[in-house]
Motif scaffolding. Structure first.
Motif, PDB file in Angstrom:
ATOM      1  N   ARG A 321       0.833  -1.202   0.000  1.00  0.00           N
ATOM      2  CA  ARG A 321       0.000   0.000   0.000  1.00  0.00           C
ATOM      3  C   ARG A 321       0.870   1.254   0.000  1.00  0.00           C
ATOM      4  O   ARG A 321       0.597   2.213  -0.709  1.00  0.00           O
ATOM      5  N   SER A 323       3.895   1.503  -1.123  1.00  0.00           N
ATOM      6  CA  SER A 323       4.615   1.656  -2.383  1.00  0.00           C
ATOM      7  C   SER A 323       3.685   2.062  -3.511  1.00  0.00           C
ATOM      8  O   SER A 323       4.112   2.512  -4.553  1.00  0.00           O
ATOM      9  N   ILE A 324       2.398   1.881  -3.313  1.00  0.00           N
ATOM     10  CA  ILE A 324       1.444   2.309  -4.328  1.00  0.00           C
ATOM     11  C   ILE A 324       0.992   3.738  -4.086  1.00  0.00           C
ATOM     12  O   ILE A 324       0.408   4.366  -4.940  1.00  0.00           O
ATOM     13  N   GLY A 325       1.268   4.252  -2.892  1.00  0.00           N
ATOM     14  CA  GLY A 325       0.965   5.655  -2.699  1.00  0.00           C
ATOM     15  C   GLY A 325       0.156   5.969  -1.465  1.00  0.00           C
ATOM     16  O   GLY A 325      -0.325   7.085  -1.301  1.00  0.00           O
TER      17      GLY A 325
ATOM     18  N   LEU B  55      11.450   5.080  -2.279  1.00  0.00           N
ATOM     19  CA  LEU B  55      11.051   4.231  -1.165  1.00  0.00           C
ATOM     20  C   LEU B  55      12.121   4.258  -0.088  1.00  0.00           C
ATOM     21  O   LEU B  55      11.888   3.925   1.057  1.00  0.00           O
ATOM     22  N   TYR B  82       5.794  10.978  -6.212  1.00  0.00           N
ATOM     23  CA  TYR B  82       6.039   9.583  -6.449  1.00  0.00           C
ATOM     24  C   TYR B  82       4.745   8.875  -6.850  1.00  0.00           C
ATOM     25  O   TYR B  82       4.686   8.060  -7.762  1.00  0.00           O
ATOM     26  N   LYS B  83       3.662   9.268  -6.145  1.00  0.00           N
ATOM     27  CA  LYS B  83       2.356   8.712  -6.438  1.00  0.00           C
ATOM     28  C   LYS B  83       1.953   9.052  -7.872  1.00  0.00           C
ATOM     29  O   LYS B  83       1.330   8.259  -8.569  1.00  0.00           O
TER      30      LYS B  83
END
Lengths: 799, 220
Positions: A321, A323-325, B55, B82-83
């Motif tokens: 979650r 890493s997906i934003g 990350l 990043y999103k």
């Protein structure tokens, strides 16, 4: 987004069914216990809320001191009324004299019933603000009027209009129904008041009631007051406390102190010690409150423990979650939301459990609690309670889970820190401390009850039946009835007495005897009996002889019990005289003809009171005591007795009590506590074990790889089991050592209340500890052995 | 210029010694490039990829992403950046086991606050494009590895990122499946998506336009 969260939460719950059952089920159980206890506390704390004047109503209590021992009770003498009405009425809005609650036969046409109620003065309905359904509130105006509760009116009249009807009371006098009032609810005082008749009528029913008008020493009445608006209970108490002492010299030696006991205190704070109010039932309200909080706490601890323990499984999800934003706040919300969902779910199940078990609980706790479906305050408290539990149980996992770094968890290098298990361990220790303490407490309560039950009571209560003698119809019929009953073959012996076998209704003082110490203020239990009393009860005569019909002089004879002989300091009691202290107008002296064995008439937890049994000269019997024929069944005997009874008293309902059942009632309060605490203990243990079970399975899973490696290197199933169980056993042992002193301290304090009490033995504590350890081993082994038997090839491949 | 790394250092301190994970990394990536990062185990490939993907942080140096200084902007800003622009593909797919294919694809859109109708259209589009419409209601465990990775790539692509970061995307697949995935990357790259992949395999690296070799955290 919410839908997505709900979906994840729901699928997580359904996927891990065992985990869900443990988590939701445990929490629901804890909540159900807390809810039931909450409802019970609410019921106790709102006792008497039914009365709108609750805050200003009080009963007059009196403390008197005999030989340095102060006793406090609600009984007051009649002249006090006049004294108050003459000089103190500015303190009171209403003043009401009242009889004790007693039962009467009410008869209308062919319907005859027995109901309990009181005689009270005219202002009573106004003071109590009775809810009048029919008729007038001022229904006690006329001396021949009677007010009835709705249920009583229904039983007597059915659909007929009751107002204006005349009913016969005790087949003696006619009373006209003037009002019907709503039944007073079960959780309020006066809930057994099913009729109200005028005080003035009461005074006409017996000579001694009239004579009591100026007897300051005759404490046989009750007085209720409503205080005036401009004053307080404390102020009124300080004004009236010495009224009796100042007005009457004879009783001033006992230092009579008057006080108000507010209606608010009647139910929960009505114990006195040395004339001081010292609490009462309120103690149990708080005790159970604490138990409820603890059980709920146990359930919340489980929830937190299992959630955090499982967090490593959810770590991957957090990583993905993130890493997906997803942001941390969103994750916190998600996990809190999940916790809220589970708590809500658990609450619904808890409500279901409560609804199902409330009937049984009411029976057990002797309550009439309904589920408060429509009470807004209940629901608002419940919502707060759900939110608080959700936050309490969910905040730690939420904050902890959301703090994971995605790189760590996705790389698979994530490991919980070295000390992450510590809070979990502390929580397990806390759980088992509570459980072990509960076990010890319950065992001791049960032991105390058994201890008192096994105490010799001095007479034979099996096969003994008592019939209440309340109506004038019985006057002069004792001999006849005794002969008839014995002739019928159902009864082998019968006697009468002025008090029931299982209580003392009267106490006397004012005697002198040879060798009485100077200034000794005696206080003796006083019972008037027929000659066959000792024989019918199988009460042993230890010295002298029993009453006998052969000796006419026995009408002035007296039997003492063993305690009385010691109490009065009599060396050789038989043949001694008890003389009236009043030398001007003395009653005839009583001759001691014998000594009977002590019998427990009052509390089985206290020493037997010194007592005297005199010959019933004037027919003051309140009970017939019947020794049933042991050769026939009780049912057969009772059928015969009822037939004989009905032949002579066709208008009176046949009522009887088994003395052993009446005696058993004395244990009711303690047995209720014992049973309730037993149930709560079982639940606490169950919840703790559920938690432990969940934790073990988690630990076993977490250490799968380690177990695999160890097995490859040659560890046996026993080695692995030992390794997994040891940690938990250590925690439980620590709990035991915390719980034992706490339980000892609390239970020792509880036992101090009972003069006749069990001695605390070390093995109770040892047994509780062993029990807890045994339960732990069983719970842990279930998972540990499963983990130990798994094939290492499989577990190592998953890496 | 999509991104620029300038004198990037990353280290951990262990037993009084400083161990460098990345040492003086400098390179630029233009839009539309297909870059392969290669090197032996422990050479810092994944670390570099994580740094690029934001990350993971770094200790020294400058990192410009679309002319924004990643090293000095706030966490929240960085997350938005990043999103908005980056999609990840993992070696072990990292799909959420509790969600179906369709729901997995939808998740990034939820975090970007797309409307329901829009999400539906985008998911349908993506399912169509990857030929997995028939699998949309299955859970990850019901798919083969190649199919799971396909979903993983679809998930990374669904919000139209400028940059796809792939950490050994074929590492868990057999050779046939791997080849298909690489073909897919090639095709995406042709459509204009910038791709940076970490790989062990020379053959996979050959799909890229440029290779960066790492050894002990240093570019060679």
């Amino acid at each position: 987004m919410l839908k997505n969260y709900l979906k994840i939460a729901w699928r997580n719950l359904t996927k891990h069914k065992a985990y869900t059952i443990i988590n939701v089920g445990g929490l629901a159980l804890g909540m159900a216990v807390a809810l039931i206890i909450g409802l019970w506390m609410q019921d106790e704390l709102t006792h008497n809320d039914y009365f709108s004047n609750k805050d200003t109503i009080a009963q007059i209590f009196q403390s008197q001191t005999f030989n340095g021992e102060t006793g406090t009770g609600p009984a007051i003498p009649r002249p006090l009324e006049k004294a108050f009405r003459d000089g103190y009425m500015d303190n009171f809005e209403h003043l009401v004299m009242a009889s004790w609650n007693n039962s009467q036969y009410l008869k209308y046409k062919e319907t005859s019933i027995s109901r309990t109620g009181n005689f009270m003065q005219r202002e009573a309905p106004e003071m109590l603000d009775l809810n009048i359904i029919k008729g007038e509130k001022d229904g006690l105006r006329e001396i021949n009027s009677i007010m009835l509760s709705a249920s009583t009116a229904n039983a007597l009249f059915g659909n007929e209009e009751p107002i204006g009807k005349v009913i016969k009371v005790n087949s003696q006098y006619d009373m006209m129904v003037t009002a019907i009032y709503e039944d007073i609810p079960f959780n309020a005082s006066f809930n057994d008041m099913h009729y109200l008749m005028p005080w003035d009528k009461y005074l006409t029913t017996a000579e001694w009631l009239k004579n009591a008008e100026d007897q300051w020493g005759n404490n046989s009445f009750q007085m209720f007051v409503q205080i005036a608006d401009n004053t307080t209970m404390e102020r009124v108490t300080s004004v009236i406390k010495d009224v009796k002492k100042d007005l009457n010299e004879d009783t001033a030696q006992f230092n009579p102190q008057l006080m108000l006991l507010p209606m608010d205190d009647w139910h929960l704070r009505n114990f006195f010690e040395n004339g001081k109010q010292v609490g009462g039932r309120i103690k149990y309200v708080w005790l159970f409150g604490i138990i409820g909080v603890f059980v709920l706490l146990l359930a919340c601890i489980n929830f937190m423990n299992l959630s955090t323990a499982r967090s490593e499984k959810r770590a991957k999800e957090v990583g993905i979650r993130k890493s997906i934003g997803s942001q941390r706040g969103q994750l916190i919300n998600q996990f809190l939301g999940e916790s809220f969902l589970v708590v809500l779910f658990a609450f619904l199940i808890a409500v279901l459990i409560v609804v199902i078990s409330l009937g049984g609980f009411n029976e057990l706790a002797r309550k009439e609690i309904d589920f408060p479906w429509t009470l807004p305050s209940f629901w608002s408290i419940s919502i707060l309670f759900i939110i608080a539990t959700a936050l309490l149980a969910g905040s730690y996992p939420a904050l902890y889970l959301s703090s994971f770094r995605p790189v760590d968890v996705l790389k698979g290098t994530f490991k919980a820190g070295k000390h992450s298990g510590l809070p979990r361990k502390i929580l397990v220790v806390l759980q088992f401390t509570v459980s072990v303490a509960f076990i010890i407490g319950t065992v001791i309560v049960m032991q105390q009850i058994n201890h008192a039950k096994n105490r010799p009571i001095g007479y034979d209560r099996e096969g003994l039946v008592q019939i209440p003698v309340m109506s004038q119809d019985f006057t002069g019929k004792y001999e006849l009835m005794r002969n008839e009953f014995i002739a019928s073959g159902a009864v082998v012996e019968m006697s009468s007495s002025s008090s029931p076998t299982t209580n003392i209704w009267s106490n006397r003082s004012g005697w002198t005897w040879e060798g009485k110490p100077e200034g000794f203020q005696e206080d003796l239990a006083y019972t008037e009996v027929s000659p066959e009393y000792a024989k019918s009860l199988n009460l042993k005569i230890v010295a002298g002889r029993d009453f006998s019909r052969e000796f006419p002089s026995d009408s002035n004879a007296v039997l003492l019990n063993e305690t009385a002989v010691k109490y009065m300091g009599l060396k050789d009691p038989v043949g001694k005289l008890l003389k009236d202290e009043d030398t001007e107008n003395p009653s005839e002296p009583l001759k001691i003809i014998g000594v009977v064995q002590d019998m427990i008439a009052q509390s089985p937890y206290e020493p037997v009171k010194q007592g005297m049994y005199t010959f019933d000269k004037y027919g003051n019997a309140s009970f017939y005591n019947l020794r049933l024929n042991p050769k026939q069944s009780a049912g057969q005997n009772l059928a015969v007795i009822e037939r004989v009874f009905k032949e002579h008293f066709p208008n009176i309902p046949f009522q009887y009590d088994f003395v052993d059942e009446e005696y058993g009632e004395k244990f009711a309060a303690e047995e209720r506590i014992g049973r309730l605490s037993g149930i709560f203990t079982a639940l606490a243990i169950l919840i703790s074990c559920l938690g432990l079970f969940g934790l073990t399975s988690f630990v076993a899973e977490q250490r799968t790889k380690e177990i695999g490696v160890r097995k490859v290197l040659g560890a046996t199933v026993f080695n692995v089991w030992n390794m997994l169980s040891k940690d938990f056993l250590k925690l439980v042992i620590i709990s035991c050592f915390i719980a034992v002193p706490i339980a000892y301290y609390v239970m020792n304090g509880w036992l101090q209340e009972y003069p006749y009490r069990v001695i605390l033995k070390w093995w109770i504590f040892a047994l509780a500890m062993l029990g807890a350890l045994f339960v732990t081993v069983v719970t842990v082994s279930f998972q540990a052995i499963r983990a130990a038997k798994a094939n290492p090839v499989k577990s190592l491949r998953t890496e | 210029m999509l991104l620029q790394l300038h004198n990037i250092f990353k280290w951990v301190n262990s037993g009084g010694q400083r161990i460098f994970l990345l040492k003086d990394i400098n390179f630029e990536v233009r839009e539309g490039e297909f870059i392969s990062i290669m090197g032996p185990s422990g050479s810092g490939k994944s670390t570099l990829l994580n740094v690029i993907g934001m990350l993971d942080g770094f200790d020294e140096g400058e990192y410009q992403f679309l002319d924004e200084p990643v090293h000095s902007i706030k966490e929240k800003h960085r997350a938005n950046l990043y999103k908005e622009y980056i999609g990840f593909v993992f070696q072990s797919y990292h799909l959420l086991d509790e969600l179906t294919v369709k729901e997995n694809l939808e998740m990034p859109l939820l975090y970007k606050k797309y409307k329901g109708a829009e999400r539906k259209a985008m998911v349908a589009d993506m399912l169509d494009r990857f030929n997995i419409v028939g699998k949309k209601d299955l859970f990850p465990a019901q798919l083969s590895g190649g199919q799971q990775q396909l979903v993983g790539i679809a998930r990374a692509l669904i919000s139209n990122p400028k940059l796809i970061l792939a950490d050994e995307p074929t590492g868990n697949l057999n050779s046939k499946q791997g080849e298909e995935i690489m073909q897919l990357f090639k095709q995406l790259n042709d459509e204009g998506v910038t791709i940076i992949q970490v790989t062990h395999s020379e053959k996979n690296a050959a799909y890229g336009s440029r290779i960066i070799n790492l050894l002990d955290g240093r570019m060679i």
